[in-house]
Design a protein around this motif. Structure first.
Motif, mmCIF file in Angstrom:
data_model
loop_
_atom_site.group_PDB
_atom_site.id
_atom_site.type_symbol
_atom_site.label_atom_id
_atom_site.label_comp_id
_atom_site.label_asym_id
_atom_site.label_seq_id
_atom_site.Cartn_x
_atom_site.Cartn_y
_atom_site.Cartn_z
ATOM 1 N N ILE A 83 0.817 -1.210 0.000
ATOM 2 C CA ILE A 83 0.000 0.000 0.000
ATOM 3 C C ILE A 83 0.861 1.275 0.000
ATOM 4 C CG2 ILE A 83 -1.547 1.367 1.463
ATOM 5 C CD1 ILE A 83 -3.050 -1.154 2.168
ATOM 6 N N GLY A 92 -3.607 5.834 2.633
ATOM 7 C CA GLY A 92 -3.129 4.567 3.180
ATOM 8 C C GLY A 92 -4.214 3.531 3.377
ATOM 9 N N ASN A 111 -6.648 3.990 5.229
ATOM 10 C CA ASN A 111 -7.125 4.117 6.612
ATOM 11 C C ASN A 111 -8.640 3.962 6.675
ATOM 12 O OD1 ASN A 111 -4.578 4.587 7.636
ATOM 13 N ND2 ASN A 111 -4.780 6.808 7.676
ATOM 14 N N TYR A 165 -0.900 -9.215 5.289
ATOM 15 C CA TYR A 165 -1.378 -9.098 6.673
ATOM 16 C C TYR A 165 -0.882 -10.215 7.586
ATOM 17 C CZ TYR A 165 -4.074 -5.135 5.185
ATOM 18 O OH TYR A 165 -4.420 -3.889 4.718
ATOM 19 N N THR A 172 3.820 -8.056 11.272
ATOM 20 C CA THR A 172 2.397 -7.790 11.488
ATOM 21 C C THR A 172 1.896 -8.532 12.727
ATOM 22 O OG1 THR A 172 2.206 -7.573 9.087
ATOM 23 C CG2 THR A 172 0.150 -7.666 10.339
ATOM 24 N N GLU A 217 -8.847 -6.036 14.118
ATOM 25 C CA GLU A 217 -8.847 -5.063 13.016
ATOM 26 C C GLU A 217 -9.579 -5.625 11.807
ATOM 27 O OE1 GLU A 217 -5.334 -2.370 11.164
ATOM 28 O OE2 GLU A 217 -5.362 -4.423 10.403
ATOM 29 N N SER A 232 -9.700 -4.626 7.599
ATOM 30 C CA SER A 232 -9.190 -3.775 6.517
ATOM 31 C C SER A 232 -10.020 -4.083 5.286
ATOM 32 C CB SER A 232 -7.713 -4.060 6.239
ATOM 33 O OG SER A 232 -6.922 -3.710 7.345
HETATM 34 C C1 AVJ Z 1 -2.983 1.762 8.476
HETATM 35 C C2 AVJ Z 1 -5.097 0.852 8.935
HETATM 36 C C3 AVJ Z 1 -4.453 1.194 6.693
HETATM 37 O O1 AVJ Z 1 -5.351 -1.806 7.563
HETATM 38 O O2 AVJ Z 1 -3.790 -1.946 6.076
HETATM 39 C C4 AVJ Z 1 -1.306 -2.937 8.415
HETATM 40 C C5 AVJ Z 1 -2.995 -1.172 9.257
HETATM 41 N N1 AVJ Z 1 -2.818 -3.588 9.771
HETATM 42 N N2 AVJ Z 1 -1.141 -4.244 8.628
HETATM 43 C C6 AVJ Z 1 -4.227 -1.527 7.132
HETATM 44 C C7 AVJ Z 1 -2.382 -2.533 9.140
HETATM 45 C C8 AVJ Z 1 -2.041 -4.652 9.455
HETATM 46 C C9 AVJ Z 1 -3.351 -0.573 7.936
HETATM 47 N N3 AVJ Z 1 -3.961 0.778 8.024
#
Ligand code: AVJ
Length: 332
Positions: free
Chosen positions: A56, A162, A164, A207, A214, A283, A285
């Motif tokens: 990214i 990014g 986000n 990830y 990670t 999380e 994404s």
């Molecule tokens: C910063 C939230 C966009 O979700 O890709 C990176 C955080 N988590 N690897 C994402 C993240 C695991 C990242 N962000």
């Protein structure tokens, strides 16, 4: 020049304790991903951005560098850049260093919940010189309100990069985009960076990287809870897991309990019994199709004025203009 303002008490220990109590006792157990970014978490995230499997950041910096001239001319004259979630500040630095010469200075407002990220980013930007930097240690909404509320701020560009945005589920994502729109005026714009759906193998490597960075980023959340809330998580008793949830088009990060165990979190007033292979969801994404992005920004009252895609990493930047309010019908 840099000044730092803490907006509200969004990152207070009391709120952290309350969120930990609330989310860890839900079914399924979960924790808000914004708490991943303490000082170590922010440093680990910066390391993730250097991983060859996490594409990214590199893709976005390439796109910003390539399209900076069109961006600057589309936004000219620009007075203000507000960035939501700045990380190490490199993307903003890439954009600022491509600024055509001879333009008056822009003010930069950095909004981030991580004091560590704000510090790194303002150091990176200070090296460029010529920019007034204001830091807002806050969540996106409060920081943006603070940054956009000032009188006579001129034309503003909000950067939300990014991917986000991918951390928000669709209802909160729509609410956040509408909030951003409500803070802006015709002539202002939002530059949105979003990661696209791609083969599962690529997503899982991004990830769940072979170096374990990670995994460390994810497990560090338990270490933070231990430090700030006096908990007794043993990070060695948890495993990092990333899964691609194809139905909801999101990568999920989880912490998997390796065995049945008890955990005490005194400051949150809870004691948990975790079963073997029970997970804590830390999380999401979300990943998009380019057309999804256009649809969601239009629903929030923006219009896509440009879209630039990195075909290799499957990442897209969308420049979202603020539509003038609809003309009121004269009759009635
Ligand atoms: C910063 C939230 C966009 O979700 O890709 C990176 C955080 N988590 N690897 C994402 C993240 C695991 C990242 N962000």
């Amino acid at each position: 020049m840099t000044s730092v303002k803490a907006v509200g008490d969004d990152v207070s220990v009391a709120e952290f304790a309350e969120d930990v109590r609330h989310y860890l006792t839900q079914t399924p157990r979960q924790l808000p991903s914004r708490y991943l970014y303490d000082a170590l978490g922010s440093a680990l995230f910066d390391a993730i951005c250097e991983l060859p499997w996490y594409r990214i950041t590199g893709a976005e910096i390439r796109l910003l560098a390539r399209h900076a001239p069109s961006l600057w001319s589309a936004m000219s004259p620009l007075d203000r850049i507000i960035e939501l979630g700045v990380g190490d500040g490199r993307k903003l630095a890439a954009l600022l260093s491509a600024r055509p010469r001879g333009l008056p200075p822009v003010q930069v407002d950095l909004v981030d919940i991580s004091a560590a990220a704000l510090e790194t980013a303002s150091r990176t930007l200070a090296r460029l010189g010529g920019t007034r930097v204001v830091c807002h240690e806050a969540r996106y909404e409060a920081g943006l309100e603070d940054a956009s509320g000032e009188a006579a701020r001129g034309r503003a560009l909000v950067l939300f990069l990014g991917s986000n945005i991918g951390n928000f589920d669709p209802p909160s994502r729509d609410a956040l985009l509408r909030h951003i729109r409500a803070c802006l005026r015709p002539g202002d714009a939002l530059l949105l960076g979003a990661d696209l759906v791609k083969p599962e193998r690529d997503l899982l490597l991004a990830y769940d990287d072979p170096l374990g960075v990670t995994g460390a980023f994810n497990l560090n959340l338990l270490v933070r809870i231990n430090r700030e809330l006096g908990a007794d998580f043993d990070p060695a008793c948890f495993a990092h897991r990333a899964i691609w949830n194809v139905r909801d088009a999101r990568v999920e990060m989880h912490l998997v309990s390796k065995r049945r165990q008890m955990v005490r979190i005194p400051a949150a007033g809870i004691k948990l019994e975790l079963q073997a292979s029970e997970t804590i969801w830390t999380e999401s994404s979300y990943k998009y199709q380019p057309a999804d992005i256009v649809r969601m920004i239009e629903r929030a009252g923006f219009e896509a004025t440009a879209q630039w895609e990195d075909g290799r990493a499957r990442f897209v930047l969308t420049l979202c203009g603020v539509r003038a309010a609809a003309v009121q019908s004269a009759s009635k």
